[in-house]
Design a protein around this motif. Structure first.
Motif, PDB file in Angstrom:
ATOM      1  N   MET A 330     -23.761  10.087  12.485  1.00 15.90           N
ATOM      2  CA  MET A 330     -24.760   9.383  11.689  1.00 15.90           C
ATOM      3  C   MET A 330     -26.122  10.043  11.818  1.00 15.90           C
ATOM      4  SD  MET A 330     -25.723   5.374  11.848  1.00 15.90           S
ATOM      5  CE  MET A 330     -27.007   5.358  13.064  1.00 15.90           C
ATOM      6  N   ALA A 331     -26.790  10.259  10.678  1.00 13.92           N
ATOM      7  CA  ALA A 331     -28.121  10.867  10.640  1.00 13.92           C
ATOM      8  C   ALA A 331     -29.104   9.890   9.994  1.00 13.92           C
ATOM      9  CB  ALA A 331     -28.061  12.165   9.837  1.00 13.92           C
ATOM     10  N   PRO A 332     -30.414  10.040  10.255  1.00 11.56           N
ATOM     11  CA  PRO A 332     -31.375   9.055   9.739  1.00 11.56           C
ATOM     12  C   PRO A 332     -31.678   9.182   8.255  1.00 11.56           C
ATOM     13  CG  PRO A 332     -32.501  10.726  11.030  1.00 11.56           C
ATOM     14  CD  PRO A 332     -31.041  11.000  11.170  1.00 11.56           C
ATOM     15  N   LEU A 335     -30.897  13.680   3.504  1.00  7.63           N
ATOM     16  CA  LEU A 335     -31.124  15.125   3.611  1.00  7.63           C
ATOM     17  C   LEU A 335     -30.465  15.686   4.864  1.00  7.63           C
ATOM     18  CD1 LEU A 335     -32.815  17.353   2.051  1.00  7.63           C
ATOM     19  CD2 LEU A 335     -34.577  16.949   3.764  1.00  7.63           C
ATOM     20  N   LEU A 336     -30.685  15.006   6.000  1.00  9.89           N
ATOM     21  CA  LEU A 336     -30.148  15.489   7.268  1.00  9.89           C
ATOM     22  C   LEU A 336     -28.628  15.300   7.331  1.00  9.89           C
ATOM     23  CD1 LEU A 336     -30.604  16.745   9.983  1.00  9.89           C
ATOM     24  CD2 LEU A 336     -31.321  14.547  10.881  1.00  9.89           C
ATOM     25  N   ALA A 337     -28.117  14.214   6.738  1.00  8.83           N
ATOM     26  CA  ALA A 337     -26.659  14.004   6.721  1.00  8.83           C
ATOM     27  C   ALA A 337     -25.975  15.152   5.978  1.00  8.83           C
ATOM     28  CB  ALA A 337     -26.334  12.664   6.068  1.00  8.83           C
ATOM     29  N   ARG A 338     -26.548  15.568   4.855  1.00 10.88           N
ATOM     30  CA  ARG A 338     -25.944  16.660   4.079  1.00 10.88           C
ATOM     31  C   ARG A 338     -26.112  18.001   4.790  1.00 10.88           C
ATOM     32  NH1 ARG A 338     -23.857  14.617  -0.254  1.00 10.88           N
ATOM     33  NH2 ARG A 338     -24.459  12.437  -0.539  1.00 10.88           N
ATOM     34  N   GLN A 339     -27.220  18.144   5.528  1.00  9.14           N
ATOM     35  CA  GLN A 339     -27.403  19.346   6.355  1.00  9.14           C
ATOM     36  C   GLN A 339     -26.285  19.419   7.404  1.00  9.14           C
ATOM     37  OE1 GLN A 339     -30.194  21.741   6.377  1.00  9.14           O
ATOM     38  NE2 GLN A 339     -28.574  22.736   7.528  1.00  9.14           N
ATOM     39  N   GLY A 384     -22.601  10.692   7.698  1.00  5.16           N
ATOM     40  CA  GLY A 384     -23.390   9.890   6.760  1.00  5.16           C
ATOM     41  C   GLY A 384     -24.655   9.347   7.376  1.00  5.16           C
ATOM     42  N   THR A 385     -25.303   8.426   6.647  1.00  7.02           N
ATOM     43  CA  THR A 385     -26.510   7.755   7.146  1.00  7.02           C
ATOM     44  C   THR A 385     -26.089   6.449   7.821  1.00  7.02           C
ATOM     45  OG1 THR A 385     -26.772   6.623   5.039  1.00  7.02           O
ATOM     46  CG2 THR A 385     -27.919   8.720   5.282  1.00  7.02           C
ATOM     47  N   VAL A 403     -24.839   9.458  17.027  1.00  3.80           N
ATOM     48  CA  VAL A 403     -26.056   9.038  16.316  1.00  3.80           C
ATOM     49  C   VAL A 403     -27.130  10.083  16.527  1.00  3.80           C
ATOM     50  CG1 VAL A 403     -27.723   7.196  15.994  1.00  3.80           C
ATOM     51  CG2 VAL A 403     -25.438   6.661  16.812  1.00  3.80           C
ATOM     52  N   ASP A 404     -27.553  10.746  15.433  1.00  7.23           N
ATOM     53  CA  ASP A 404     -28.563  11.799  15.557  1.00  7.23           C
ATOM     54  C   ASP A 404     -29.956  11.212  15.376  1.00  7.23           C
ATOM     55  OD1 ASP A 404     -29.538  14.300  15.986  1.00  7.23           O
ATOM     56  OD2 ASP A 404     -29.132  15.058  13.981  1.00  7.23           O
TER      57      ASP A 404
END
Length: 703
Positions: A330-332, A335-339, A384-385, A403-404
């Motif tokens: 999980m990213a916040p 943009l970061l999830a797709r990265q 994902g987010t 969790v990022d």
């Protein structure tokens, strides 16, 4: 159930003398955020923790002729005469007073004559206090802070606390209400260890609180004040006890050990163009050992910018899949999830692991297919987010949640994140280097792995400072860099011009740079639609644009390895942690990289120190400690917005030793009395309620 003894402190301020329906609204505004229950009126306990920030010291009682220009003085005078201004005049009302050393003019603007003649009768003796200013060798005092008779003066406090205020509430009014609030303070049971109190010479809780509201002299931020240290330790112990209870509760859930076979992780290693660093290997070993335990993993992976956390996350996810489960990363932000998806996809595919991405952008049949794959267990890794953990997302067997950028989610969401599985193992990651004291206060319920090296081939980043007055030279040098094939980030702190700020806005800067450099300039900011952001990033990555003007939307996780120059405009307006994050967007490939911090002078001392630290070191952990020292514990990492603790009394930059002691004490308390059933345990329950650590109480009562 809150202990009965605390009932008076958790009552509304409306019950106090002088606090009516209109005034309580002002106190609600003053104490906003103190009550963890949104929309609830301010309470007496909130006001008691609203401490003075300075004092007015009236103990200086010179004769008129000895009064120092600009200093506050308290002087015994005899009133000589009143000089009222002519009717209709805007001139001030003056009262002439004297002592044996000379005259003092008391000046009042827009004052009523009848009130002043009662306050300062001619021929009478009065004590007046205020700032003395000398004009043409004559002293005057504009609007004295107080005028008192001899009898009244004998009862006045000569050291007056000054409180943080809000419009409509003066410091004097707050002090008056605080005195009434202190009258409601009951004698509370002692929750601290008697030997510890004696060793530190700490007063009891009530005496400490009263002492801070009734200072006897100037407040010295650097001095060790036993009253302040006592309350700081109480607050830190309440917080550490709650974190220890959260940890014990999470670890308590029985879990089937998950044994990684190494089949998939070996395939990922074989697909890597480099070898993992020593600290990456150590972190992977930590996670493998945690997965195999019969209790939940609760681990923080702390790595500086570019230290390779994503690889560790992929290896952790692969180990969970090897053990027969699923993993979610999980990213916040979208943009970061797709990265992450772009980085993880080739490794997952090399190992033959089915994966999917799920954010708000996946719709219709595509989304349904992903949800079906998760529920059946066909999808093994989901990226994902935080939307992953809300709504209808169901996993067949969620073994691991990663969790990022944990600091963006808030401390108390950790348990909720894993509710989609049965005793799900949890790995949280942050690229924001965290000072040791903040680590203990915010992540005390987690084990910690640190990535201390940069992957092989990463280049150092040369950091330079430049005044915004040299903007023409800066743009010329960037034109030469673009001609040489380099890629450049230009970070601008606002999206559009603001009436209240002279900061250069991203859109305006984009237009100016496009006029000079041509169509090689791109733009990305937080107000763009996701598709527009993606298109702008793709154009930059593929080289269609060479200079990307951006807001701090690029701060976290954006990876363009051949970007070699970072320009940060108005660098003096950014915090150290954010500057470090932004600088970390370059130096990710094999080419030499540089960061230019453009500032607008003149610089204040703190801003100057901040920029010098950035120039001196790339070590994020050194930078984090300096950030804490310069900004104090309340604001480091933007904690007010991030869910990290904002303390009422404790200061992490000053109370690090107390925090370490509180952590040890909390662990010892729970080892001896896990249900807080002893007399000290019962008193500690009072402490937890007092500092709104209700989560700890709920965990104790739930067993």
């Amino acid at each position: 159930m809150r202990p009965e003894i605390l009932t008076p402190l958790f009552a509304s301020l409306k019950g106090l003398p002088g606090v009516g329906p209109k005034t309580v609204v002002l106190y609600d505004r003053l104490l906003e955020g103190a009550n963890p229950v949104a929309g609830v009126e301010a309470r007496i306990v909130d006001l008691l923790f609203h401490l003075p920030v300075s004092v007015i010291d009236r103990r200086h009682t010179p004769k008129i002729g000895e009064a120092v220009d600009g200093a506050i003085a308290t002087i015994r005078v005899t009133v000589a005469e009143h000089r009222a201004p002519p009717r209709g005049s805007r001139a001030p009302y003056k009262v002439i007073a004297f002592d044996e050393t000379g005259d003092l003019t008391l000046v009042f603007f827009s004052a009523r004559a009848d009130w002043l003649t009662k306050l300062l009768p001619e021929g009478e003796t009065r004590w007046v206090s205020g700032r003395v200013e000398w004009f043409n060798r004559s002293p005057q005092m504009v609007h004295p802070d107080f005028v008192a008779t001899e009898a009244e003066f004998a009862t006045l406090p000569l050291v007056e606390p000054v409180y943080p205020q809000t419009e409509g509430l003066s410091s004097k009014a707050i002090a008056r209400t605080v005195r009434h609030a202190l009258d409601r303070l009951p004698h509370l049971p002692e929750w601290q260890d008697p030997d510890w109190l004696a060793k530190r010479k700490f007063p009891d809780f009530g005496s400490a609180l009263r002492a801070l509201h009734h200072p006897e002299g100037p407040l010295d931020e650097t001095a060790e004040d036993p009253a302040r240290e006592r309350l700081a330790y109480d607050e830190l112990l309440a917080q550490q006890l709650t974190l220890a209870l959260v940890r014990a509760s999470a670890k308590h859930l029985p879990k089937a050990p998950r044994f990684a076979t190494g089949v998939l992780t070996t395939k990922i290693r074989d697909a890597l163009p480099f070898s993992p660093t020593g600290s990456q290997e150590a972190a992977i070993d930590d996670i493998r050992a945690d997965l195999a335990k019969p209790e939940r993993m609760l681990r923080l992976l702390q790595g500086d910018v570019g230290s390779g956390k994503t690889l560790v996350a992929v290896m952790a996810a692969a180990m969970a899949v090897e053990a027969g489960g699923q993993a979610a990363i999980m990213a916040p932000t979208d943009l970061l999830a797709r990265q992450h998806a772009r980085s993880i996809a080739p490794l997952a595919e090399a190992a033959g692991i089915p994966w999917a991405i799920l954010t708000g952008r996946e719709k219709g049949r595509e989304r349904e297919a992903i949800l079906e794959g998760l529920a059946s267990g066909a999808v093994k890794i989901l990226i994902g987010t935080h939307a992953l953990f809300q709504g209808p997302v169901e996993f067949a067997d969620l073994a691991l949640a990663v969790v990022d950028e944990q600091h963006r989610f808030g401390v108390h969401q950790r348990l909720a994140l894993t509710s989609k599985g049965r005793a799900t193992d949890l790995l949280v990651m942050t690229a924001t280097p965290i000072p040791r004291t903040l680590m203990m206060s915010s992540f005390g319920d987690l084990d910690v792995s640190r990535l201390t090296e940069k992957p092989a081939g990463r280049q150092p980043i040369a950091t330079r400072l430049a005044s915004s007055e040299r903007m023409g030279e800066i743009v010329e040098s960037l034109a030469r860099a673009i001609a040489n094939g380099q890629k450049i980030y230009w970070v601008s702190p606002l999206v559009e011009e603001s009436e209240t700020s002279d900061l250069a806005a991203a859109e305006a800067r984009f237009e100016e740079l496009t006029m000079v450099l041509g169509p090689v300039v791109g733009l990305v900011h937080g107000r763009m639609k996701a598709e527009e952001k993606d298109a702008a990033m793709r154009a930059f990555k593929e080289g269609d644009t060479r200079l990307l003007v951006a807001t701090t939307v690029i701060e976290v996780g954006v990876d363009v390895p051949d970007a070699t120059i970072m320009v940060i405009e108005h660098a003096e307006r950014f915090g150290l942690a954010q500057l470090h994050q932004l600088r970390g967007r370059v130096g990710r490939g094999t080419e030499a990289s540089s960061c230019l911090l453009v500032y607008k002078g003149p610089l204040g001392e703190t801003a100057k120190a901040r920029l010098e630290i950035m120039r001196a070191t790339e070590d994020g952990f050194v930078i984090a400690e300096e950030d804490l020292r310069l900004r104090g514990g309340g604001e480091v990492l933007g904690t007010r917005q991030s869910g990290l603790p904002g303390f009422r009394v404790a200061r992490l930059d000053r109370h690090g030793d107390l925090l370490a002691a509180a952590r040890d004490d909390a662990r010892l308390i729970l080892a001896r009395d896990p249900t807080l059933a002893t007399p000290r345990g019962e008193a500690l329950r009072v402490l937890l309620h007092l500092f709104d650590q209700d989560r700890g109480i709920r965990l104790v009562e739930a067993g």
